[in-house]
Scaffold this motif. Structure first.
Motif, PDB file in Angstrom:
ATOM      1  N   GLN A   1     -14.307 -50.310  18.525  1.00  0.00           N
ATOM      2  CA  GLN A   1     -14.512 -49.495  17.336  1.00  0.00           C
ATOM      3  C   GLN A   1     -15.350 -48.257  17.651  1.00  0.00           C
ATOM      4  O   GLN A   1     -15.101 -47.171  17.122  1.00  0.00           O
ATOM      5  CB  GLN A   1     -15.196 -50.328  16.250  1.00  0.00           C
ATOM      6  CG  GLN A   1     -14.329 -51.411  15.656  1.00  0.00           C
ATOM      7  CD  GLN A   1     -15.057 -52.234  14.607  1.00  0.00           C
ATOM      8  OE1 GLN A   1     -16.193 -51.938  14.240  1.00  0.00           O
ATOM      9  NE2 GLN A   1     -14.417 -53.293  14.129  1.00  0.00           N
ATOM     10  N   ALA A   2     -16.337 -48.430  18.531  1.00  0.00           N
ATOM     11  CA  ALA A   2     -17.178 -47.291  18.919  1.00  0.00           C
ATOM     12  C   ALA A   2     -16.368 -46.241  19.660  1.00  0.00           C
ATOM     13  O   ALA A   2     -16.561 -45.033  19.466  1.00  0.00           O
ATOM     14  CB  ALA A   2     -18.339 -47.779  19.779  1.00  0.00           C
ATOM     15  N   GLU A   3     -15.457 -46.669  20.529  1.00  0.00           N
ATOM     16  CA  GLU A   3     -14.612 -45.729  21.262  1.00  0.00           C
ATOM     17  C   GLU A   3     -13.703 -44.960  20.307  1.00  0.00           C
ATOM     18  O   GLU A   3     -13.516 -43.746  20.448  1.00  0.00           O
ATOM     19  CB  GLU A   3     -13.783 -46.479  22.304  1.00  0.00           C
ATOM     20  CG  GLU A   3     -14.612 -47.001  23.473  1.00  0.00           C
ATOM     21  CD  GLU A   3     -13.818 -47.890  24.402  1.00  0.00           C
ATOM     22  OE1 GLU A   3     -12.761 -48.411  23.963  1.00  0.00           O
ATOM     23  OE2 GLU A   3     -14.250 -48.087  25.556  1.00  0.00           O
ATOM     24  N   ALA A   4     -13.139 -45.675  19.326  1.00  0.00           N
ATOM     25  CA  ALA A   4     -12.285 -45.006  18.343  1.00  0.00           C
ATOM     26  C   ALA A   4     -13.097 -44.018  17.506  1.00  0.00           C
ATOM     27  O   ALA A   4     -12.636 -42.916  17.207  1.00  0.00           O
ATOM     28  CB  ALA A   4     -11.622 -46.053  17.447  1.00  0.00           C
ATOM     29  N   LEU A   5     -14.313 -44.413  17.149  1.00  0.00           N
ATOM     30  CA  LEU A   5     -15.182 -43.555  16.362  1.00  0.00           C
ATOM     31  C   LEU A   5     -15.523 -42.277  17.113  1.00  0.00           C
ATOM     32  O   LEU A   5     -15.543 -41.172  16.536  1.00  0.00           O
ATOM     33  CB  LEU A   5     -16.466 -44.309  16.012  1.00  0.00           C
ATOM     34  CG  LEU A   5     -17.575 -43.516  15.328  1.00  0.00           C
ATOM     35  CD1 LEU A   5     -17.136 -43.099  13.936  1.00  0.00           C
ATOM     36  CD2 LEU A   5     -18.846 -44.352  15.240  1.00  0.00           C
ATOM     37  N   SER A   6     -15.763 -42.386  18.419  1.00  0.00           N
ATOM     38  CA  SER A   6     -16.179 -41.225  19.207  1.00  0.00           C
ATOM     39  C   SER A   6     -15.077 -40.174  19.308  1.00  0.00           C
ATOM     40  O   SER A   6     -15.362 -38.991  19.523  1.00  0.00           O
ATOM     41  CB  SER A   6     -16.609 -41.662  20.614  1.00  0.00           C
ATOM     42  OG  SER A   6     -15.502 -42.124  21.366  1.00  0.00           O
ATOM     43  N   ARG A   7     -13.815 -40.594  19.160  1.00  0.00           N
ATOM     44  CA  ARG A   7     -12.704 -39.645  19.284  1.00  0.00           C
ATOM     45  C   ARG A   7     -12.523 -38.785  18.036  1.00  0.00           C
ATOM     46  O   ARG A   7     -11.908 -37.714  18.092  1.00  0.00           O
ATOM     47  CB  ARG A   7     -11.416 -40.406  19.607  1.00  0.00           C
ATOM     48  CG  ARG A   7     -11.390 -41.007  21.008  1.00  0.00           C
ATOM     49  CD  ARG A   7     -10.015 -41.505  21.371  1.00  0.00           C
ATOM     50  NE  ARG A   7      -9.658 -42.699  20.628  1.00  0.00           N
ATOM     51  CZ  ARG A   7      -9.899 -43.949  21.041  1.00  0.00           C
ATOM     52  NH1 ARG A   7     -10.491 -44.154  22.209  1.00  0.00           N
ATOM     53  NH2 ARG A   7      -9.538 -44.984  20.318  1.00  0.00           N
ATOM     54  N   ASN A   8     -13.016 -39.254  16.909  1.00  0.00           N
ATOM     55  CA  ASN A   8     -12.891 -38.486  15.661  1.00  0.00           C
ATOM     56  C   ASN A   8     -14.162 -38.669  14.852  1.00  0.00           C
ATOM     57  O   ASN A   8     -14.147 -39.157  13.727  1.00  0.00           O
ATOM     58  CB  ASN A   8     -11.665 -38.963  14.872  1.00  0.00           C
ATOM     59  CG  ASN A   8     -11.347 -38.059  13.700  1.00  0.00           C
ATOM     60  OD1 ASN A   8     -11.650 -36.866  13.723  1.00  0.00           O
ATOM     61  ND2 ASN A   8     -10.754 -38.614  12.661  1.00  0.00           N
ATOM     62  N   PHE A   9     -15.267 -38.246  15.460  1.00  0.00           N
ATOM     63  CA  PHE A   9     -16.573 -38.554  14.893  1.00  0.00           C
ATOM     64  C   PHE A   9     -16.916 -37.662  13.703  1.00  0.00           C
ATOM     65  O   PHE A   9     -16.673 -36.466  13.711  1.00  0.00           O
ATOM     66  CB  PHE A   9     -17.649 -38.397  15.972  1.00  0.00           C
ATOM     67  CG  PHE A   9     -19.029 -38.759  15.499  1.00  0.00           C
ATOM     68  CD1 PHE A   9     -19.423 -40.076  15.415  1.00  0.00           C
ATOM     69  CD2 PHE A   9     -19.925 -37.765  15.120  1.00  0.00           C
ATOM     70  CE1 PHE A   9     -20.695 -40.414  14.978  1.00  0.00           C
ATOM     71  CE2 PHE A   9     -21.200 -38.090  14.680  1.00  0.00           C
ATOM     72  CZ  PHE A   9     -21.583 -39.423  14.609  1.00  0.00           C
ATOM     73  N   ARG A  10     -17.480 -38.276  12.690  1.00  0.00           N
ATOM     74  CA  ARG A  10     -18.039 -37.568  11.544  1.00  0.00           C
ATOM     75  C   ARG A  10     -19.276 -38.335  11.077  1.00  0.00           C
ATOM     76  O   ARG A  10     -19.283 -39.547  11.054  1.00  0.00           O
ATOM     77  CB  ARG A  10     -17.042 -37.492  10.375  1.00  0.00           C
ATOM     78  CG  ARG A  10     -15.853 -36.589  10.613  1.00  0.00           C
ATOM     79  CD  ARG A  10     -16.260 -35.115  10.583  1.00  0.00           C
ATOM     80  NE  ARG A  10     -15.109 -34.235  10.656  1.00  0.00           N
ATOM     81  CZ  ARG A  10     -14.496 -33.894  11.763  1.00  0.00           C
ATOM     82  NH1 ARG A  10     -14.926 -34.379  12.928  1.00  0.00           N
ATOM     83  NH2 ARG A  10     -13.473 -33.090  11.762  1.00  0.00           N
ATOM     84  N   THR A  11     -20.295 -37.604  10.715  1.00  0.00           N
ATOM     85  CA  THR A  11     -21.450 -38.224  10.082  1.00  0.00           C
ATOM     86  C   THR A  11     -21.903 -37.336   8.941  1.00  0.00           C
ATOM     87  O   THR A  11     -21.485 -36.170   8.836  1.00  0.00           O
ATOM     88  CB  THR A  11     -22.604 -38.441  11.083  1.00  0.00           C
ATOM     89  OG1 THR A  11     -23.631 -39.217  10.453  1.00  0.00           O
ATOM     90  CG2 THR A  11     -23.194 -37.114  11.543  1.00  0.00           C
ATOM     91  N   GLN A  12     -22.738 -37.877   8.080  1.00  0.00           N
ATOM     92  CA  GLN A  12     -23.225 -37.123   6.938  1.00  0.00           C
ATOM     93  C   GLN A  12     -24.746 -37.055   6.974  1.00  0.00           C
ATOM     94  O   GLN A  12     -25.404 -37.830   7.669  1.00  0.00           O
ATOM     95  CB  GLN A  12     -22.756 -37.777   5.629  1.00  0.00           C
ATOM     96  CG  GLN A  12     -21.236 -37.735   5.453  1.00  0.00           C
ATOM     97  CD  GLN A  12     -20.788 -38.446   4.196  1.00  0.00           C
ATOM     98  OE1 GLN A  12     -21.235 -39.554   3.892  1.00  0.00           O
ATOM     99  NE2 GLN A  12     -19.896 -37.815   3.444  1.00  0.00           N
ATOM    100  N   ILE A  13     -25.278 -36.114   6.211  1.00  0.00           N
ATOM    101  CA  ILE A  13     -26.714 -35.946   6.076  1.00  0.00           C
ATOM    102  C   ILE A  13     -27.084 -36.190   4.618  1.00  0.00           C
ATOM    103  O   ILE A  13     -26.451 -35.634   3.715  1.00  0.00           O
ATOM    104  CB  ILE A  13     -27.164 -34.529   6.486  1.00  0.00           C
ATOM    105  CG1 ILE A  13     -26.759 -34.221   7.932  1.00  0.00           C
ATOM    106  CG2 ILE A  13     -28.672 -34.364   6.297  1.00  0.00           C
ATOM    107  CD1 ILE A  13     -27.441 -35.059   8.968  1.00  0.00           C
ATOM    108  N   SER A  14     -28.085 -37.025   4.409  1.00  0.00           N
ATOM    109  CA  SER A  14     -28.553 -37.286   3.041  1.00  0.00           C
ATOM    110  C   SER A  14     -29.971 -36.752   2.877  1.00  0.00           C
ATOM    111  O   SER A  14     -30.723 -36.620   3.853  1.00  0.00           O
ATOM    112  CB  SER A  14     -28.514 -38.782   2.735  1.00  0.00           C
ATOM    113  OG  SER A  14     -29.449 -39.485   3.544  1.00  0.00           O
TER     114      SER A  14
END
Length: 210
Positions: free
Chosen positions: A125-138
């Motif tokens: 899951q981490a590898e898949a996440l790294s290929r299309n990474f997005r994060t948010q700021i709160s």
């Protein structure tokens, strides 16, 4: 020795909890915002200024931001055990990290911001996440104020890297291009002319009146 090392690391961590992201004198706590970055986030630049290069790259750090528009460049990095089947001499862990990402935070003095990170449950899951990474700021109230994207260094009209907007600058839509962009062709040409160097202007006039 292990206990001494732990104390040294703890001491270093306590002194690096707040990182100033601009050149010049420090500002009062109430005059700045704070971006909290967990150990998985490695901030490398804020508004074009390098703020990384620490001895340990998994420290949870707080970054002081001046009010206004702040461009934060970072990577997301996690470490996973490989499990069975590791050959002699091969690392027993897999390091998974993203390409450089960036997020634009319109900071307010006295506000605190933090990364809202996904939580992969496995290495796959981490590898898949790294290929299309997005994060948010709160913000401190829990509201989402920004979303990250892939970092693309800005390029000026002349083809050289352009500086990032400094903190405190008003947020505005940047002119995009010639016909087909966000501005009418004439207005876009005026913007390009204002940004062109003296040499570029001379070359353009030679071409236009030849």
């Amino acid at each position: 020795m292990a206990g001494l090392l732990a104390l040294v690391v703890a001491g270093c961590s306590s002194t690096l909890t707040r990182i100033q992201t601009w050149e010049g004198a420090a500002a009062d706590d109430g005059a700045v915002a704070v971006l909290r970055a967990p150990g998985e986030i490695q901030v490398s630049q804020v508004n074009g200024r390098d703020v990384g290069n620490f001895l340990m790259d998994d420290l949870a750090l707080d970054y002081e931001l001046l009010p206004g528009r702040n461009v934060v460049v970072f990577k997301y990095k996690t470490i996973w055990a490989k499990g069975a089947g590791v050959e002699n001499g091969e690392s027993k862990v897999a390091v998974i990290e993203t390409p450089p990402q960036q997020v634009i935070i319109n900071a307010r003095a006295g506000e605190q911001y933090e990364f809202v990170l996904p939580e992969p449950g496995s290495r796959r899951q981490a590898e898949a996440l790294s290929r299309n990474f997005r994060t948010q700021i709160s913000n401190s109230g829990g509201a989402i104020v920004a979303t990250s994207g892939r970092h693309e260094p800005a390029v000026s009209v002349a083809g050289t890297p352009a500086g990032n907007p400094v903190a405190g600058a008003p947020v505005s839509a940047a002119p995009q291009s010639m016909p087909g962009g966000d501005l009418p062709a004439l207005e876009a040409m005026k913007v390009l002319w204002e940004r062109a160097s003296a040499e570029d202007k001379r070359e353009f006039l030679r071409w236009a009146f030849d």
